[in-house]
Write a protein that holds these residues in place. Structure first.
Motif, PDB file in Angstrom:
ATOM      1  N   HIS A 155       0.492  -1.563  -0.056  1.00 11.84           N
ATOM      2  CA  HIS A 155      -0.169   0.143   0.153  1.00 11.84           C
ATOM      3  C   HIS A 155       0.390   1.183  -0.246  1.00 11.84           C
ATOM      4  O   HIS A 155       0.574   2.234  -0.927  1.00 11.84           O
ATOM      5  CB  HIS A 155      -0.850  -0.062   1.079  1.00 11.84           C
ATOM      6  N   ALA A 156       2.474   1.347   0.982  1.00 14.09           N
ATOM      7  CA  ALA A 156       2.840   2.339   0.669  1.00 14.09           C
ATOM      8  C   ALA A 156       3.699   2.533  -0.187  1.00 14.09           C
ATOM      9  O   ALA A 156       4.264   3.745  -1.011  1.00 14.09           O
ATOM     10  CB  ALA A 156       3.883   2.309   1.665  1.00 14.09           C
ATOM     11  N   GLN A 180      -8.828 -13.766   4.149  1.00 16.30           N
ATOM     12  CA  GLN A 180     -10.029 -12.741   3.645  1.00 16.30           C
ATOM     13  C   GLN A 180     -10.039 -10.961   3.806  1.00 16.30           C
ATOM     14  O   GLN A 180      -9.920 -10.111   3.243  1.00 16.30           O
ATOM     15  CB  GLN A 180     -11.557 -13.570   3.833  1.00 16.30           C
ATOM     16  N   ALA A 181      -9.631 -11.034   5.459  1.00 15.11           N
ATOM     17  CA  ALA A 181      -9.982 -10.109   5.365  1.00 15.11           C
ATOM     18  C   ALA A 181      -9.275  -9.178   5.306  1.00 15.11           C
ATOM     19  O   ALA A 181      -9.368  -8.110   4.940  1.00 15.11           O
ATOM     20  CB  ALA A 181     -10.259  -9.525   7.827  1.00 15.11           C
ATOM     21  N   GLU A 182      -7.695  -9.475   5.402  1.00 12.54           N
ATOM     22  CA  GLU A 182      -6.442  -8.863   5.201  1.00 12.54           C
ATOM     23  C   GLU A 182      -6.420  -7.863   3.917  1.00 12.54           C
ATOM     24  O   GLU A 182      -6.409  -7.181   3.317  1.00 12.54           O
ATOM     25  CB  GLU A 182      -5.579  -9.518   4.892  1.00 12.54           C
ATOM     26  N   GLU A 188      -9.927  -2.012  -0.187  1.00 17.43           N
ATOM     27  CA  GLU A 188     -10.744  -1.108   0.486  1.00 17.43           C
ATOM     28  C   GLU A 188     -10.171   0.342   0.332  1.00 17.43           C
ATOM     29  O   GLU A 188     -10.001   1.404   0.147  1.00 17.43           O
ATOM     30  CB  GLU A 188     -11.596  -1.444   1.673  1.00 17.43           C
ATOM     31  N   SER A 189      -9.262   0.434   0.722  1.00 18.86           N
ATOM     32  CA  SER A 189      -7.716   1.239   0.993  1.00 18.86           C
ATOM     33  C   SER A 189      -7.460   2.048   0.075  1.00 18.86           C
ATOM     34  O   SER A 189      -7.034   2.802  -0.083  1.00 18.86           O
ATOM     35  CB  SER A 189      -6.299   0.455   1.631  1.00 18.86           C
ATOM     36  N   LEU A 190      -7.607   1.439  -1.358  1.00 16.93           N
ATOM     37  CA  LEU A 190      -6.832   2.049  -2.792  1.00 16.93           C
ATOM     38  C   LEU A 190      -7.536   2.789  -3.378  1.00 16.93           C
ATOM     39  O   LEU A 190      -9.291   2.036  -3.413  1.00 16.93           O
ATOM     40  CB  LEU A 190      -6.470   0.795  -3.584  1.00 16.93           C
ATOM     41  N   PRO A 191      -7.104   4.302  -3.968  1.00 13.44           N
ATOM     42  CA  PRO A 191      -8.344   3.987  -5.043  1.00 13.44           C
ATOM     43  C   PRO A 191      -9.013   3.365  -6.193  1.00 13.44           C
ATOM     44  O   PRO A 191      -8.224   3.399  -6.548  1.00 13.44           O
ATOM     45  CB  PRO A 191      -7.276   5.450  -5.659  1.00 13.44           C
ATOM     46  N   ASP A 192     -10.684   3.546  -6.674  1.00 11.27           N
ATOM     47  CA  ASP A 192     -10.587   2.638  -7.718  1.00 11.27           C
ATOM     48  C   ASP A 192      -9.668   3.634  -8.533  1.00 11.27           C
ATOM     49  O   ASP A 192     -10.239   3.062  -9.897  1.00 11.27           O
ATOM     50  CB  ASP A 192     -11.932   2.947  -7.852  1.00 11.27           C
ATOM     51  N   THR A 193      -8.913   4.198  -9.076  1.00 14.54           N
ATOM     52  CA  THR A 193      -8.016   4.079  -9.979  1.00 14.54           C
ATOM     53  C   THR A 193      -6.583   3.405 -10.726  1.00 14.54           C
ATOM     54  O   THR A 193      -6.385   3.194 -10.932  1.00 14.54           O
ATOM     55  CB  THR A 193      -8.087   5.792 -10.239  1.00 14.54           C
ATOM     56  N   TRP A 217     -16.124 -10.129  -5.310  1.00 14.87           N
ATOM     57  CA  TRP A 217     -15.832  -8.610  -5.045  1.00 14.87           C
ATOM     58  C   TRP A 217     -15.770  -8.057  -6.299  1.00 14.87           C
ATOM     59  O   TRP A 217     -15.736  -6.879  -6.131  1.00 14.87           O
ATOM     60  CB  TRP A 217     -14.313  -8.710  -4.327  1.00 14.87           C
ATOM     61  N   LEU A 218     -16.200  -8.772  -7.243  1.00 12.35           N
ATOM     62  CA  LEU A 218     -16.447  -8.614  -8.639  1.00 12.35           C
ATOM     63  C   LEU A 218     -17.433  -7.030  -8.764  1.00 12.35           C
ATOM     64  O   LEU A 218     -16.845  -5.972  -9.133  1.00 12.35           O
ATOM     65  CB  LEU A 218     -16.128  -9.299  -9.464  1.00 12.35           C
ATOM     66  N   ALA A 219     -18.344  -7.198  -7.894  1.00 14.04           N
ATOM     67  CA  ALA A 219     -19.804  -6.238  -8.014  1.00 14.04           C
ATOM     68  C   ALA A 219     -18.787  -5.216  -7.051  1.00 14.04           C
ATOM     69  O   ALA A 219     -19.913  -3.913  -7.891  1.00 14.04           O
ATOM     70  CB  ALA A 219     -20.733  -6.736  -7.419  1.00 14.04           C
ATOM     71  N   ASP A 220     -17.995  -4.799  -6.256  1.00  9.47           N
ATOM     72  CA  ASP A 220     -18.364  -3.747  -5.501  1.00  9.47           C
ATOM     73  C   ASP A 220     -16.925  -3.020  -5.871  1.00  9.47           C
ATOM     74  O   ASP A 220     -16.310  -1.948  -5.183  1.00  9.47           O
ATOM     75  CB  ASP A 220     -17.260  -4.212  -3.639  1.00  9.47           C
ATOM     76  N   PHE A 221     -15.422  -4.065  -6.634  1.00  4.68           N
ATOM     77  CA  PHE A 221     -14.728  -3.359  -6.917  1.00  4.68           C
ATOM     78  C   PHE A 221     -14.082  -3.001  -8.984  1.00  4.68           C
ATOM     79  O   PHE A 221     -14.090  -4.394  -9.290  1.00  4.68           O
ATOM     80  CB  PHE A 221     -13.522  -3.248  -6.341  1.00  4.68           C
ATOM     81  N   PRO A 222     -14.741  -2.597  -9.077  1.00  9.31           N
ATOM     82  CA  PRO A 222     -15.072  -2.054 -10.813  1.00  9.31           C
ATOM     83  C   PRO A 222     -13.676  -2.436 -11.573  1.00  9.31           C
ATOM     84  O   PRO A 222     -12.904  -2.537 -12.455  1.00  9.31           O
ATOM     85  CB  PRO A 222     -15.591  -1.051 -11.252  1.00  9.31           C
ATOM     86  N   GLN A 223     -12.409  -1.678 -10.681  1.00  5.35           N
ATOM     87  CA  GLN A 223     -10.790  -1.802 -10.751  1.00  5.35           C
ATOM     88  C   GLN A 223     -10.541  -3.330 -10.635  1.00  5.35           C
ATOM     89  O   GLN A 223      -8.748  -3.312 -10.636  1.00  5.35           O
ATOM     90  CB  GLN A 223     -10.091  -0.832 -10.198  1.00  5.35           C
TER      91      GLN A 223
END
Ligand SMILES: *Cc1c(COP(=O)(O)O)cnc(C)c1O
Length: 371
Positions: A155-156, A180-182, A188-193, A217-223
């Motif tokens: 992430h960094a 899973q949680a990780e 969720e922490s990443l920008p959707d770009t 998770w595909l429905a939640d994250f278009p990226q």
């Protein structure tokens, strides 16, 4: 003429992918027979009977181009995975899909992020596209499995220039995995770009209650792009067929650079039949589970440090520069995989084989390490 000066700068720095040594090559080099190859995470049971029969039938039509859209296989996969056919991109192995992703989204001036010790195709595809590879340090063992992906560190590394994050879950060659949680938290922490590729080449082997199925998770994250393959648990590595699942929009972009007819007709048919052959898949997964335990316990009994794996392979620490052990194993007729190019110069990676192959490997290892 200086060909090198004509090649693109991004290509000049590349070193070719090093595959496992083919059996026929070692036969030629050493003039020996009965070689055991545990070097490329292939299924030791071979292809399933249904896949083989379907491929044989497809051979009759090999004068015709394959269905370039892969209609039948996409329909079967869509049913199997509970997604829409328009979400699927078929590739000549999932490597092909990884290349398509790089082709569309990576180039000079942008970056891809992946972990230290991650699958070798990520750096290759990134560099070939002319993008910058940003490598996050792996876990050192204090906050997560040693050698595994450290999502905080990854992430960094993400900046506005990051176009793609590659994650192998489980990873090859380490065999480590993310829960899973990780992984969900990371998404969720990443920008959707920022596109996230979750490479699930070994998904079928994992048996852990908290293991994520990124398709959910595909429905939640278009990226999000999830890649899978028929090369490993399905036993069809020689056919070269894999796929990604993403939003239809992302799939459309990949389709623009996909070569026409990138998957052969026997491969399409074999894959379709393999999906139906749950018995072969179950046998393969069960055999792997037993073999993984045998190898892991074998390393532990020999006081050899190994990386606990959920894939169909294990990396173990030879306690010395691994090249000499690799060469000595070759002379015993056993091909494993050096992983120095993954930043693991003392380790070797061995694929889980048939029970007798695992025993032959451990026996040969004893002989080699005693010498
Ligand atoms: C083997 C492997 C693949 C699959 O390669 P194919 O091109 O589908 O044969 C993808 N990712 C990882 C991490 C692998 O180990």
């Amino acid at each position: 003429m200086h060909i090198e000066s004509l090649a693109l700068p991004s290509i000049r720095g590349l070193t070719p992918y090093q595959p496992g040594k083919p059996i026929s090559e070692l036969e030629r080099e050493l003039g020996i027979r009965d070689i055991i190859k545990l070097a490329s995470n292939e299924n030791p049971l071979g292809p399933g009977p249904l896949a083989l029969a379907a491929a044989r039938t497809a051979l009759e039509s090999c004068h015709l181009y394959p269905d370039g859209g892969g209609f039948e296989l996409k329909a079967a996969l869509a049913r199997h995975l509970r997604v829409e056919p328009a979400q699927i991109t078929l590739g000549n192995g999932s490597n092909d899909v990884l290349e398509l992703i790089a082709r569309v989204f990576l180039g000079p001036g942008v970056e891809a992020v992946f972990s230290e010790h991650a699958f070798a195709v990520y750096p290759l595809a990134t560099q070939a596209a002319g993008a910058r590879a940003v490598v996050a340090p792996a876990h050192d063992g204090s906050r997560g499995p040693r050698y595994g992906h450290d999502l905080k560190a990854m992430h960094a590394c993400v900046t506005p220039l990051t176009r793609v994050v590659f994650i192998a879950n489980p990873n090859n060659p380490t065999g480590t995995r993310l829960g899973q949680a990780e992984l969900r938290g990371f998404m969720e922490s990443l920008p959707d770009t920022t596109l996230v590729v979750v490479d699930e080449a070994y998904f079928e082997y994992v048996n852990a209650p908290d293991h994520p199925d990124a398709l959910d998770w595909l429905a939640d994250f278009p990226q999000l792009i999830v890649t899978r393959t028929f090369s490993k648990a399905y036993g069809l590595a020689g056919f070269r067929i894999g796929y990604s699942v993403s939003s239809p929009e992302l799939a459309n972009w990949l389709n623009r650079v996909r070569l026409p007819f990138n998957v052969s007709s026997p491969a399409l048919e074999a894959a379709r039949a393999a999906l139906e052959d749950t018995a072969h898949l179950q046998r393969s997964v069960q055999l792997n589970r037993e073999g993984l335990a045998v190898l892991s316990e074998g390393f532990a009994a020999r006081k050899l440090d190994y990386i606990p794996s959920v894939g169909n392979f294990v990396c173990f620490d030879t306690g010395r520069a691994a090249g000499t052990v690799y060469d000595a194993l070759l002379r015993e007729g056993i091909i494993v995989r050096p992983v120095a190019n993954y930043g693991l110069p003392r380790h070797l990676r061995v694929t889980v084989g048939l029970p007798e192959q695992n025993q032959m490997f451990l026996g040969a290892l004893d002989k080699v390490l005693a010498a």
